[in-house]
Design an enzyme around this catalytic site. Structure first.
Site, short mmCIF file in Angstrom:
data_model
loop_
_atom_site.label_atom_id
_atom_site.label_comp_id
_atom_site.label_asym_id
_atom_site.label_seq_id
_atom_site.Cartn_x
_atom_site.Cartn_y
_atom_site.Cartn_z
N LEU A 1 0.83 -1.21 0.00
CA LEU A 1 0.00 0.00 0.00
C LEU A 1 0.86 1.27 0.00
CD1 LEU A 1 -2.82 -1.05 2.49
CD2 LEU A 1 -2.94 -0.93 -0.01
N HIS B 1 5.97 -9.88 4.92
CA HIS B 1 6.02 -8.54 4.32
C HIS B 1 5.81 -7.47 5.38
CE1 HIS B 1 4.79 -5.63 0.95
NE2 HIS B 1 4.41 -5.00 2.05
N GLU B 2 4.80 -7.68 6.24
CA GLU B 2 4.48 -6.66 7.25
C GLU B 2 5.58 -6.57 8.31
OE1 GLU B 2 2.32 -4.55 6.53
OE2 GLU B 2 1.50 -5.75 4.91
N HIS C 1 8.38 -4.47 7.31
CA HIS C 1 8.14 -3.03 7.47
C HIS C 1 8.64 -2.52 8.83
CE1 HIS C 1 5.96 -1.54 3.99
NE2 HIS C 1 5.09 -2.53 4.02
ZN ZN Z 1 3.94 -3.08 2.49
#
Ligand code: ZN
Length: 156
Positions: free
Chosen positions: A89, A130-131, A134
């Site tokens: 996003l 993936h998160e 971050h």
């Molecule tokens: Zn991402």
């Protein structure tokens, strides 16, 4: 409940190491609710606190099987691998090929600050990893294989 602005591109907050969450507070509860609202509004499968400019180790995931809240997550086991297209996003309208483990076990705290283990395969493993990346300032761009592509949008 409120929507927050999703940070995009090369904003510095996307490249920071986030801080552990020591305790649940009203502010943190609000943040978790906002992360979920913002993720659903943007039709994403995951969102991490640094993507809304908050440098805390909190991420949410929902691959269509209900919301998962991960606080202070640690990847404790991975196995096998999967290669597929991935988006973010914070990098709207783009996608790229990424290889990640096909299985991941994550140890974290839930929204009640209780320790839990979450096992994920395929998309859930990909989304959790993936998160969690971050939270350490990592983007899929760092491990992309081949070009960053434009997502083809469906037109009526
Ligand atoms: Zn991402």
């Amino acid at each position: 409940m409120a929507l927050r602005n999703i940070r995009t591109g090369e904003e510095p907050c996307l490249r920071k190491i986030c801080k552990e969450v020591p305790e649940m507070t009203d502010r943190t509860k609000q943040l978790i609710g906002d992360l979920l609202d913002t993720m659903y509004e943007a039709q994403g499968v995951g969102l991490a606190a640094p993507q809304v400019g908050i440098l805390k180790r909190i991420a949410v995931v929902d691959i269509g099987e209900g919301p998962i809240v991960m606080i202070n997550p640690v990847v404790v086991e991975t196995a096998e691998s999967q290669t597929g297209m991935e988006g973010c996003l914070s990098i709207p309208g783009k996608q790229g090929q990424v290889t990640r483990p096909a299985y991941a076990k994550v140890s974290c705290l839930n929204e009640d600050m209780e320790p839990v283990e979450i096992e994920g395969r395929d998309l859930l493993a990909r989304a959790m990893l993936h998160e969690i990346d971050h939270l350490d300032g990592k983007l899929y761009l760092d491990i992309i294989e081949g070009p960053l592509e434009d997502v083809e949008t469906e037109e009526d």
